[in-house]
Design an enzyme around this catalytic site. Sequence first.
Site, short mmCIF file in Angstrom:
data_model
loop_
_atom_site.label_atom_id
_atom_site.label_comp_id
_atom_site.label_asym_id
_atom_site.label_seq_id
_atom_site.Cartn_x
_atom_site.Cartn_y
_atom_site.Cartn_z
N LYS A 168 -50.63 2.46 94.39
CA LYS A 168 -50.63 3.93 94.39
C LYS A 168 -49.61 4.43 95.42
O LYS A 168 -48.50 4.75 95.07
CB LYS A 168 -52.04 4.46 94.61
CG LYS A 168 -52.95 4.01 93.45
CD LYS A 168 -54.37 4.33 93.67
CE LYS A 168 -55.34 3.45 92.94
NZ LYS A 168 -55.23 3.39 91.50
N TRP A 203 -65.66 3.17 91.85
CA TRP A 203 -65.16 2.04 92.65
C TRP A 203 -66.12 1.67 93.75
O TRP A 203 -66.31 0.48 94.04
CB TRP A 203 -63.76 2.35 93.19
CG TRP A 203 -62.78 2.55 92.08
CD1 TRP A 203 -62.14 3.70 91.75
CD2 TRP A 203 -62.38 1.58 91.10
NE1 TRP A 203 -61.36 3.52 90.64
CE2 TRP A 203 -61.49 2.23 90.21
CE3 TRP A 203 -62.70 0.25 90.87
CZ2 TRP A 203 -60.91 1.57 89.13
CZ3 TRP A 203 -62.12 -0.41 89.80
CH2 TRP A 203 -61.23 0.25 88.95
N ASP A 228 -62.38 1.52 101.68
CA ASP A 228 -61.46 1.33 100.57
C ASP A 228 -60.55 2.57 100.53
O ASP A 228 -61.00 3.66 100.18
CB ASP A 228 -62.27 1.21 99.27
CG ASP A 228 -61.39 1.13 98.02
OD1 ASP A 228 -60.14 1.20 98.16
OD2 ASP A 228 -61.95 0.99 96.91
C1 LIG Z 1 -60.39 3.68 95.11
C2 LIG Z 1 -60.12 2.45 94.28
N1 LIG Z 1 -60.67 1.28 94.65
C3 LIG Z 1 -60.46 0.16 93.94
C4 LIG Z 1 -59.69 0.15 92.81
C5 LIG Z 1 -59.48 -1.13 92.06
O1 LIG Z 1 -58.25 -1.61 92.41
P1 LIG Z 1 -57.63 -2.94 91.77
O2 LIG Z 1 -57.28 -2.62 90.37
O3 LIG Z 1 -56.44 -3.17 92.65
O4 LIG Z 1 -58.63 -4.03 91.88
C6 LIG Z 1 -59.08 1.34 92.40
C7 LIG Z 1 -58.22 1.36 91.21
O5 LIG Z 1 -57.77 2.38 90.76
C8 LIG Z 1 -59.30 2.51 93.16
O6 LIG Z 1 -58.75 3.68 92.80
#
Ligand SMILES: Cc1ncc(COP(=O)(O)O)c(C=O)c1O
Length: 356
Positions: free
Chosen positions: A193, A102, A169
Site C-alpha cells: 500500500k 483483518w 497492524d
Molecule cells: C489492514 C490489513 N491487514 C492485513 C492485510 C493482509 O495483508 P496480506 O495480503 O499482505 O497478507 C491487509 C490486506 O489488505 C490489510 O489491509
Amino acid sequence: MKKHNYSAGPCILPQEVFEKSAQAVLNFNDSGLSILEISHRSKDFVAVMEEARTLALELLGLEEKGYQALFLHGGASLEFLMIPYNLMKINGKAAYLDTGTWANSAIKEAKHFGETVVVASSKNENYNHIPKAYSVPQNADYFHCTSNNTIFGTQIKEFPDISIPMVCDMSSDIFSRSLDFSKFDLIYAGAQKNMGPAGTTLVIVKEEILGKSGRTIPNMLDYKQHIDKESMYNTPAVFAIYTSLLTLQWLKKLGGIAAIEKINQAKAALLYTEIDRNPLFRGTAVTEFRSNMNATFLLNEEALAPLFDSMCKEAGISGLPGHRSVGGYRASMYNALPLESVQVLVDVMRELEVRS
Ligand SMILES: Cc1ncc(COP(=O)(O)O)c(C=O)c1O
C-alpha cells in the site's frame, strides 16, 4: 489518458519509483545486470537491504531505540501467526481489538496458540466505528490492534496507554501520519500500500520483547533468527525490497511523514467534505473514525450507479468499487495518490449532482 488510481492495494506508487524500479530491472546501478539476476548477498543488494532497514526506522523516528526493521515474506497474514508464536507465552493469553476483517483474521490465528481475549468489537455495527470503551487486561502477553481498517474505512485516532507490549497492524496507513511510534513494540505492514509492491512485509520490533514465550519456534517463523541474519535468513524478495527502498527515499525527499501527513489530510478533507455536502452520497464510517487512507461511501440512490460508474471511467478513475462487505465505493488515498486525483473524483461527484 491519465489514470487516477484508487485501488486499495496493490495500489499507486510514486511515478519516479515506477521509473527507477523499471530501470533497475534492466540495468541495476549501471552494473549491466538486472536487480533480478544478482545475488542477494552481493555488495550492491546488501547495501539496499541495509539502507531500507535503516530508513524505515529513521522515518518512524525509531533509530537507536532498541528496534529492528525486518523485510519478511508471507504478507501481513503470516504476521497474524508469527506474532502469537513469538509473543504469546505457553499458557499465556493475548488481547485483541476487533475492528474489521483483518483484525478478525489475526484473532483467528492467535486462537491456535492460546487464550485470545477480544477486548471489544464493532462487528455488530458492520465495523463502522472503533470501539472506545474497553480495558486491556494487564496480565496479557500483548495487545493487538489494527490502525487502519482498509475494508471498512475506519482508523484508530488515539491508541490506548498500556503497560503490556502493543502490537499494531499498520498495513494500510504506515508512513501516512505522525504518531509516537515508540508507543508500539511491534508494528507490521504488508508493503503493497504505502511502501512498495506485494511480496514483502515490513516488521518493526523492539528486541527486548522477544525470547520470552518459552516456545520452540521454527527458524523461519522466529523473529530472533531474522534479526540475527540481518533480514537475510533466506533469499529476500529483492525486487519488492528495492522498490520499497525507492518509495522510502521518495518520502524522505518530500519531507518525511510530517510532510505527507499534511497532503493526506488535504486529500481526505476534500473528499469527505464533498461526501457530506453532496445529497447523492453518504459516508459509511462514523465521522470521528473516518480513515484518511480509505474513504468508504454509498450512493443514496442505487439507480444512479451506472451513470456514476461511467462518468468515473470517462474521467480515468480506476479502482473505486467498494469491498463486498460494505458495497458502494472506496476511495483509497494512499501516500502516492496526488491531490489532483481527488479533485477529479470530487468534480465527477459534483457533475453527477448536476446531471441527475
Ligand atoms: C489492514 C490489513 N491487514 C492485513 C492485510 C493482509 O495483508 P496480506 O495480503 O499482505 O497478507 C491487509 C490486506 O489488505 C490489510 O489491509
